[in-house]
Design a protein around this motif. Structure first.
Motif, PDB file in Angstrom:
ATOM      1  N   HIS A   1      12.852 -54.532   7.217  1.00 55.90           N
ATOM      2  CA  HIS A   1      12.970 -53.820   5.702  1.00 55.90           C
ATOM      3  C   HIS A   1      12.516 -54.954   4.789  1.00 55.90           C
ATOM      4  CE1 HIS A   1      14.916 -50.577   7.886  1.00 55.90           C
ATOM      5  NE2 HIS A   1      15.979 -51.359   8.102  1.00 55.90           N
TER       6      HIS A   1
ATOM      7  N   CYS B   1      10.051 -44.961  -2.205  1.00 54.37           N
ATOM      8  CA  CYS B   1       9.915 -44.278  -0.964  1.00 54.37           C
ATOM      9  C   CYS B   1       8.590 -43.241  -1.211  1.00 54.37           C
ATOM     10  CB  CYS B   1      11.137 -43.272  -0.963  1.00 54.37           C
ATOM     11  SG  CYS B   1      12.443 -44.257  -0.707  1.00 54.37           S
TER      12      CYS B   1
ATOM     13  N   LYS C   1      12.976 -33.530   2.631  1.00 52.47           N
ATOM     14  CA  LYS C   1      12.350 -34.503   1.743  1.00 52.47           C
ATOM     15  C   LYS C   1      11.013 -33.708   0.994  1.00 52.47           C
ATOM     16  CE  LYS C   1      12.505 -38.318   5.053  1.00 52.47           C
ATOM     17  NZ  LYS C   1      12.580 -37.492   6.377  1.00 52.47           N
TER      18      LYS C   1
ATOM     19  N   ASN D   1      10.440 -45.387   8.584  1.00 52.78           N
ATOM     20  CA  ASN D   1      11.481 -46.055   9.469  1.00 52.78           C
ATOM     21  C   ASN D   1      11.220 -45.941  10.872  1.00 52.78           C
ATOM     22  OD1 ASN D   1      11.776 -43.327  10.214  1.00 52.78           O
ATOM     23  ND2 ASN D   1      13.370 -42.716   8.561  1.00 52.78           N
TER      24      ASN D   1
ATOM     25  N   ASN E   1      11.556 -43.992  13.056  1.00 53.76           N
ATOM     26  CA  ASN E   1      11.271 -42.639  13.326  1.00 53.76           C
ATOM     27  C   ASN E   1       9.869 -42.138  12.995  1.00 53.76           C
ATOM     28  OD1 ASN E   1      13.833 -42.239  14.840  1.00 53.76           O
ATOM     29  ND2 ASN E   1      14.616 -41.602  13.033  1.00 53.76           N
TER      30      ASN E   1
ATOM     31  N   TYR F   1      11.159 -43.309   4.194  1.00 55.91           N
ATOM     32  CA  TYR F   1      12.643 -43.717   3.794  1.00 55.91           C
ATOM     33  C   TYR F   1      12.981 -42.597   2.625  1.00 55.91           C
ATOM     34  CZ  TYR F   1      12.092 -48.308   5.548  1.00 55.91           C
ATOM     35  OH  TYR F   1      12.012 -49.609   6.143  1.00 55.91           O
ATOM     36  N   THR F   2      14.207 -42.382   2.431  1.00 56.58           N
ATOM     37  CA  THR F   2      14.910 -41.755   1.463  1.00 56.58           C
ATOM     38  C   THR F   2      15.857 -42.803   0.672  1.00 56.58           C
ATOM     39  OG1 THR F   2      16.902 -40.964   2.523  1.00 56.58           O
ATOM     40  CG2 THR F   2      14.778 -39.662   2.856  1.00 56.58           C
TER      41      THR F   2
ATOM     42  N   ASP G   1      18.850 -42.380  -0.165  1.00 63.67           N
ATOM     43  CA  ASP G   1      20.058 -42.408   0.472  1.00 63.67           C
ATOM     44  C   ASP G   1      19.975 -43.477   1.729  1.00 63.67           C
ATOM     45  OD1 ASP G   1      21.496 -40.938  -1.171  1.00 63.67           O
ATOM     46  OD2 ASP G   1      21.410 -39.250  -0.150  1.00 63.67           O
ATOM     47  N   TYR G   2      18.943 -43.426   2.377  1.00 64.69           N
ATOM     48  CA  TYR G   2      18.743 -44.430   3.698  1.00 64.69           C
ATOM     49  C   TYR G   2      18.482 -45.531   3.160  1.00 64.69           C
ATOM     50  CZ  TYR G   2      16.442 -46.162   7.736  1.00 64.69           C
ATOM     51  OH  TYR G   2      16.165 -46.679   8.896  1.00 64.69           O
TER      52      TYR G   2
ATOM     53  N   GLY H   1      21.976 -47.013   2.195  1.00 64.93           N
ATOM     54  CA  GLY H   1      22.851 -47.260   3.484  1.00 64.93           C
ATOM     55  C   GLY H   1      22.329 -48.597   4.250  1.00 64.93           C
ATOM     56  N   ILE H   2      21.304 -48.909   4.005  1.00 64.44           N
ATOM     57  CA  ILE H   2      20.633 -50.058   4.669  1.00 64.44           C
ATOM     58  C   ILE H   2      21.498 -51.356   3.877  1.00 64.44           C
ATOM     59  CG2 ILE H   2      18.683 -51.629   5.008  1.00 64.44           C
ATOM     60  CD1 ILE H   2      17.156 -48.902   5.241  1.00 64.44           C
TER      61      ILE H   2
END
Length: 433
Positions: free
Chosen positions: A212, A230, A263, A328, A330, A334-335, A337-338, A341-342
């Motif tokens: 990241h 994002c 999204k 990410n 997957n 990214y969002t 909130d993601y 969280g990171i």
């Protein structure tokens, strides 16, 4: 014989000569009044200074009465009138996420409490007690700034009720004068140069979080909002002329509790947020590295994000986007909130490692303060101020309105961004990576 004026039988006109529809008349003071009787039931008259508004209201109420879903003003609750105002006045004017945010705030702080009370029964003291309770409750007390926002929403509802003659006075008017700002919430912070350097060094050297690093270089080096980061696509970057175009944001939308969220791409927060930014050397390096990493890993976004179009969009949006810069594990974008969280995980890991190292070295640990993705904007602005950039230029970088400038014209066309392009040499003195 003189020709007299034709007499109109059964036709009412207002003092401007306009024909009044059935059920509406004008009082001597200039106000219009609508009276209505249905199946032998006479409903409470409604007053308005605006004829067109009253005509629209009358038509809507006739339909509701015929369907049996009309609510008498004396019985309507604060909740019912709020949702009526949202549907009638806000839905077509607000952006989708702003409309949802209003409903969310109402659900969190009003709906299950004072929102159940009848509109006409609420007094200023009721609101004061409600705000005091919200600020002092044991479970998730709210800050004063949140109290101000909640009161602003309630005040707007009551203002409309007064305008429609459902109430004589607005009980929310100046009610915050009697509410003490006892809960100020968390103070927004900007990382110091040392904290920023420690954070970036830890991320760069960590076997998981180094993935990241380029994202955080971009956030600290542009001051953009996390949703704008994002939403960044490779077609928004011009490596030849060294600039980035910011005109969209990515957010996660969940309209109903029973519906899976998704999204979405929308236009930037305001017209001033649509801007073209020159790239600092560290930002340019990070974005080129990000592009090479995706090519080397043969990584390709597996998700196409739908756009929500708005007539106020400064730059027309495509229907879908999928060429995102930051993906990410997957292979999805990214969002916000993601990203938040990171950051929380990185801070926790950093402080855990720092406590262990400090104990080994017999010194006081230098811990990382708790911060969010939005604090990277504060940090960027602080670095700009420390480097003595003009205030208006900092506003342009951040996408804020500047006095006496049409920022949309400045940022949407690359030939108009020279006034901040000159900042690059100064800002390159910042140590980001």
């Amino acid at each position: 014989m003189a020709r007299g004026r034709k007499v109109e039988t059964g036709v009412k006109r207002d003092n401007k000569g306009r024909i009044l529809p059935k059920g509406i008349s004008q009082r001597k003071d200039g106000r219009y009044i609508w009276r209505y009787t249905y199946n032998g039931v006479t409903f409470k008259p409604v007053y308005s200074w605006d004829l067109q508004e009253l005509k629209r209201y009358a038509e809507e109420e006739r339909v509701k009465i015929a369907k049996g879903c009309h609510i008498e003003p004396s019985n309507i609750t604060l909740n019912e009138y709020f949702y009526y105002c949202q549907e009638t006045y806000k839905k077509d004017k607000l952006k989708e996420r702003s409309y949802k945010n209003n409903n969310d705030y109402w659900g969190w702080y009003v709906r299950d409490y004072i929102g159940k009370k009848r509109l006409q029964s609420i007094k200023p003291d009721d609101l004061i007690r409600h705000y005091h309770w919200l600020q002092n409750r044991e479970d998730k007390p709210i800050s004063y700034s949140t109290t101000v926002r909640v009161n602003s929403m309630i005040n707007e509802v009551f203002e409309r009720a007064v305008k429609r003659d459902l109430l004589m006075k607005n009980p929310a008017y100046k009610v915050l004068e009697d509410v003490s700002p006892i809960k100020m919430g968390k103070k927004k912070i900007a990382l110091t140069e040392e904290q920023q350097a420690r954070f970036m060094e830890f991320v760069s050297c960590h076997r998981f979080y180094k993935y990241h690093k380029n994202l955080f270089t971009y956030l600290f080096g542009t001051g953009c909002r996390v949703g704008e980061a994002c939403a960044l696509c490779f077609q928004d970057i011009n490596f030849d002329d060294n600039y980035i175009t910011i005109y969209k944001t990515l957010y996660f939308f969940k309209g109903d509790e029973n519906v899976k969220g998704e999204k979405r791409i929308g236009s930037t927060k305001t017209e001033n947020s649509t801007r073209t930014l020159p790239m600092l050397s560290d930002v340019r390096t990070a974005l080129m590295e990000q592009m090479e990493l995706q090519k080397a890993a043969k990584q390709k976004c597996c998700e196409s994000v739908k756009s929500v179009h708005d007539v106020k969009d400064v730059v027309p949006l495509e229907d879908h986007y999928n060429n995102f810069v930051f993906l990410n594990n997957n292979d999805t974008p990214y969002t916000p909130d993601y990203v938040t969280g990171i950051i929380k995980k990185i801070i926790k890991s950093y402080n855990k490692a720092e406590n262990i190292n400090a104990e080994k070295e017999n010194r006081k640990p230098i811990l990382m303060p708790d911060f969010s993705s939005h604090n990277t904007r504060h940090t960027f602005a602080t670095r700009c101020k420390e480097l003595k950039l003009p205030k208006d230029n900092i506003s342009r970088w951040l996408g804020h309105k500047t006095e006496g400038n049409n920022t949309t014209d400045i940022y949407i066309h690359t030939e108009n961004w020279k006034d901040i392009k000159d900042d690059v040499e100064t800002l390159n003195k910042m140590i980001i990576k």
